[in-house]
Design a protein around this motif. Sequence first.
Motif, PDB file in Angstrom:
ATOM      1  N   GLU A 100       1.058  -1.203   0.005  1.00 30.75           N
ATOM      2  CA  GLU A 100      -0.096   0.032  -0.043  1.00 30.75           C
ATOM      3  C   GLU A 100       0.949   1.182  -0.114  1.00 30.75           C
ATOM      4  O   GLU A 100       0.344   2.426  -0.165  1.00 30.75           O
ATOM      5  CB  GLU A 100      -0.965  -0.087   1.316  1.00 30.75           C
ATOM      6  N   VAL A 119       2.076   5.262  -7.307  1.00 33.20           N
ATOM      7  CA  VAL A 119       1.094   5.031  -8.253  1.00 33.20           C
ATOM      8  C   VAL A 119       1.997   4.720  -9.488  1.00 33.20           C
ATOM      9  O   VAL A 119       1.440   3.999 -10.271  1.00 33.20           O
ATOM     10  CB  VAL A 119      -0.142   6.282  -8.616  1.00 33.20           C
ATOM     11  N   ASP A 167      -3.379  -4.801  -3.218  1.00 30.53           N
ATOM     12  CA  ASP A 167      -4.750  -4.325  -3.130  1.00 30.53           C
ATOM     13  C   ASP A 167      -5.594  -5.013  -4.312  1.00 30.53           C
ATOM     14  O   ASP A 167      -5.391  -4.520  -5.484  1.00 30.53           O
ATOM     15  CB  ASP A 167      -4.732  -2.652  -3.198  1.00 30.53           C
ATOM     16  N   ASP A 188      -8.257  -2.472  -6.340  1.00 29.70           N
ATOM     17  CA  ASP A 188      -7.451  -1.399  -7.243  1.00 29.70           C
ATOM     18  C   ASP A 188      -7.542  -2.070  -8.625  1.00 29.70           C
ATOM     19  O   ASP A 188      -6.914  -2.764  -9.041  1.00 29.70           O
ATOM     20  CB  ASP A 188      -5.782  -1.258  -6.996  1.00 29.70           C
TER      21      ASP A 188
END
Length: 142
Positions: free
Chosen positions: A52, A56, A99, A102
Amino acid sequence: MADPLAISILRRKRDEIESAIAAYEAKIEEAKRDLSAVNTTLRLFELNGEPEQFPVYVEVRHLFKRGEIVKLCRAALAEEGPLDNRELALRVVRAKGLDEGDKVLRKSVSFRIVQALSMAARRGTVGDGGKRKGVRLWTTET
């Protein structure tokens, strides 16, 4: 009539101070850019490896070791039978502890799966199960 000596000296001194201030402001802007670059680099090195915390813009290919995607996919196919790209992407993301919610990550992993399994299919290590609802289906049988 010529300006008195004191006025011309003060004007010259004013011009020197103004140019010094402009030079200092340019150096301050350069120092701010340098500080920003150092902070960005430091942030990348301070990551402790928890999924996490990845920024990005990290590329998916850096998350997997060589051959790891095929290995994870073959394990999921052996356990659950034929699966499509989307299902395999979810299994791989889950296996890596990333995740699951996502969508962008799952889509990127799905593209990597297609690339990796296409090569594995050419080598004969996985089978092509055709298509289901427009998505490629993979099997362990060759």
